[in-house]
Design a protein around this motif. Structure first.
Motif, mmCIF file in Angstrom:
data_model
loop_
_atom_site.group_PDB
_atom_site.id
_atom_site.type_symbol
_atom_site.label_atom_id
_atom_site.label_comp_id
_atom_site.label_asym_id
_atom_site.label_seq_id
_atom_site.Cartn_x
_atom_site.Cartn_y
_atom_site.Cartn_z
ATOM 1 N N UNK A 1 -1.827 1.537 27.888
ATOM 2 C CA UNK A 1 -3.085 1.901 28.511
ATOM 3 C C UNK A 1 -3.715 0.639 29.081
ATOM 4 N N UNK A 2 -4.787 0.803 29.810
ATOM 5 C CA UNK A 2 -5.439 -0.349 30.410
ATOM 6 C C UNK A 2 -5.947 -1.325 29.356
ATOM 7 N N UNK A 3 -6.452 -0.799 28.234
ATOM 8 C CA UNK A 3 -7.095 -1.659 27.245
ATOM 9 C C UNK A 3 -6.304 -1.823 25.960
ATOM 10 N N UNK A 4 -5.059 -1.320 25.903
ATOM 11 C CA UNK A 4 -4.272 -1.424 24.674
ATOM 12 C C UNK A 4 -2.828 -1.010 24.934
ATOM 13 N N UNK A 5 -1.971 -1.415 23.999
ATOM 14 C CA UNK A 5 -0.617 -0.876 23.926
ATOM 15 C C UNK A 5 -0.569 0.057 22.725
ATOM 16 N N UNK A 6 0.090 1.186 22.884
ATOM 17 C CA UNK A 6 0.119 2.187 21.832
ATOM 18 C C UNK A 6 1.542 2.330 21.312
ATOM 19 N N UNK A 7 1.705 2.157 20.014
ATOM 20 C CA UNK A 7 2.997 2.343 19.370
ATOM 21 C C UNK A 7 2.938 3.574 18.480
ATOM 22 N N UNK A 8 3.870 4.486 18.684
ATOM 23 C CA UNK A 8 3.962 5.677 17.851
ATOM 24 C C UNK A 8 5.414 5.981 17.558
ATOM 25 N N UNK A 9 5.650 7.112 16.887
ATOM 26 C CA UNK A 9 7.026 7.490 16.636
ATOM 27 C C UNK A 9 7.260 8.154 15.305
ATOM 28 N N UNK A 10 6.472 9.198 14.989
ATOM 29 C CA UNK A 10 6.707 9.884 13.725
ATOM 30 C C UNK A 10 6.201 11.318 13.791
ATOM 31 N N UNK A 11 6.978 12.242 13.235
ATOM 32 C CA UNK A 11 6.552 13.616 12.966
ATOM 33 C C UNK A 11 6.502 13.779 11.452
ATOM 34 N N UNK A 12 5.316 13.983 10.895
ATOM 35 C CA UNK A 12 5.171 14.243 9.459
ATOM 36 C C UNK A 12 4.862 15.729 9.276
ATOM 37 N N UNK A 13 5.873 16.500 9.032
ATOM 38 C CA UNK A 13 5.738 17.949 8.955
ATOM 39 C C UNK A 13 4.936 18.359 7.722
ATOM 40 N N UNK A 14 4.033 19.318 7.916
ATOM 41 C CA UNK A 14 3.250 19.867 6.817
ATOM 42 C C UNK A 14 2.079 19.027 6.378
ATOM 43 N N UNK A 15 1.841 17.892 7.025
ATOM 44 C CA UNK A 15 0.715 17.027 6.677
ATOM 45 C C UNK A 15 -0.497 17.437 7.511
ATOM 46 N N UNK A 16 -1.561 17.899 6.843
ATOM 47 C CA UNK A 16 -2.731 18.378 7.575
ATOM 48 C C UNK A 16 -3.983 17.558 7.303
ATOM 49 N N UNK A 17 -3.842 16.410 6.647
ATOM 50 C CA UNK A 17 -4.981 15.538 6.398
ATOM 51 C C UNK A 17 -4.907 14.337 7.340
ATOM 52 N N UNK A 18 -5.969 14.141 8.111
ATOM 53 C CA UNK A 18 -6.003 13.030 9.067
ATOM 54 C C UNK A 18 -6.378 11.738 8.341
ATOM 55 N N UNK A 19 -5.478 11.316 7.462
ATOM 56 C CA UNK A 19 -5.683 10.115 6.657
ATOM 57 C C UNK A 19 -4.529 9.157 6.921
ATOM 58 N N UNK A 20 -4.847 7.904 7.211
ATOM 59 C CA UNK A 20 -3.817 6.913 7.511
ATOM 60 C C UNK A 20 -3.017 6.583 6.257
ATOM 61 N N UNK A 21 -1.705 6.649 6.383
ATOM 62 C CA UNK A 21 -0.797 6.330 5.296
ATOM 63 C C UNK A 21 -0.213 4.939 5.557
#
Length: 359
Positions: free
Chosen positions: A321-341
């Motif tokens: 993005x213009x203001x950042x680089x974004x790194x992702x790459x995971x599917x955590x199936x069945x996890x419904x809590x938006x809490x950083x692990x």
């Protein structure tokens, strides 16, 4: 992603991404609203109110939003033809302020409608804000019905045309859409499923030998793609809705009874996983995702995907993005809590560093 054997290989020279801790500027987590039965585009009546459902995009909301919106507009026209008393509403309600809700509201404005948006949260505090904004074809699962598969392809074709027009225009309809160069690297023994998850609308495709400035050399595929800076795009959408008189109402709906109390006779339901409670939709299977934000780095204006040996739920995806680089790459199936692990973050970093010799 296979290319003809005789196709020439072009040498490309790139700056290697720096995944060191010193470059990290933030972390984020979001829940992809996967729906086992797929996208829901359907009308139903709640007493004297018309409900048009538009949700269930399962992480592909940005890529499919314009197609879904146009289909929803078609449902509205059909219902108004069948029920003339709905032809001239004072205002139309949109439930949900994520990417599906705001693009639906935007297209309703184009039809000359007054729009009220109801949601319990707004940008930048939404799953849509967490998404990296990668524009790609949705996954067509083996167990998906032919009708749903055809619908996804139809929605994607409509969205592709609209985003393409924005990228090509000197005065685009909305900001943040451009062309981007993407590199796709396959690990040995990589899962075919992962390749399918990241199937793209390739405009140009060629085999390349990438020379990174840290001495690493990788063979891969270079494509020219549509790219979306999600932050710019969503901020522009919100600004245009506000400037055109859309009213945003912060409200949490606990039941269908709450919805029936709205003044509007026509309601677009774009609540995604909120429909699990409001409309007893039991087909949602949440999938959690983590993102790591890095400081912008000179020369990293490309995106890349790297599969991992034998993995279907982890990969490496870097997106600028213009203001950042974004790194992702995971599917955590069945996890419904938006809490950083922290363990997931550690694994994402390790995967990226190993793939690009930064460990």
């Amino acid at each position: 992603m296979q290319s003809p054997v005789n196709e020439p290989v072009e040498d490309v020279f790139l700056v290697a991404p720096d995944f060191s801790s010193a470059q990290i500027m933030g972390l984020n987590v979001g829940i992809r609203p996967f729906r086992t039965s797929g996208v829901r585009l359907q009308a139903e009546y709640l007493s004297d109110k018309l409900i048009i459902h538009n949700y269930g995009y399962g992480g592909s909301g940005l890529s499919l939003c314009w197609g879904g919106s146009q289909e929803a507009m078609g449902i509205l026209r059909q219902e108004q033809n069948n029920h003339p008393e709905l032809s001239r509403p004072d205002a139309i309600a949109v439930l949900g302020a994520g990417i599906i809700g705001i693009t639906t509201a935007y297209d309703l404005l184009a039809q000359g409608c007054r729009v009220n948006i109801y949601a319990d949260a707004f940008s930048p505090h939404l799953t849509s804000n967490v998404a990296a904004g990668i524009f790609s074809a949705p996954t067509v699962r083996a167990d998906m019905s032919a009708v749903q598969s055809e619908l996804l392809n139809h929605l994607f074709a409509i969205s592709s045309q609209r985003f393409l027009a924005m990228a090509q225009s000197e005065r685009p309809e909305l900001s943040g859409v451009k062309f981007i160069t993407d590199y796709h690297f396959e690990a040995e023994s990589a899962s075919e499923l992962k390749s399918e998850k990241f199937k793209k609308t390739q405009m140009r495709k060629k085999r390349v030998r990438v020379h990174f400035n840290n001495g690493l050399i990788k063979a891969g595929i270079q494509t020219r793609e549509l790219g979306i800076d999600g932050k710019i795009f969503i901020e522009d959408l919100y600004a245009r809705l506000l400037s055109r008189g859309v009213l945003f109402h912060q409200r949490k709906f606990e039941s269908v009874r709450d919805i029936s109390g709205l003044n509007e006779k026509i309601i677009f339901n774009c609540t995604s996983m909120g429909s699990k409670i409001l409309f007893n939709d039991t087909s949602f299977r949440p999938v959690r995702g983590h993102l790591i934000y890095f400081k912008p780095q000179p020369g990293i204006d490309y995106s890349l995907y790297h599969s991992l040996p034998g993995e279907t739920d982890y990969w490496v995806k870097l997106y600028p993005w213009r203001d950042r680089l974004i790194l992702g790459g995971v599917f955590e199936h069945g996890k419904d809590e938006a809490v950083i692990d922290p363990l997931v973050i550690e694994r994402l970093l390790e995967n990226a560093r190993v793939c690009f010799n930064r460990i």
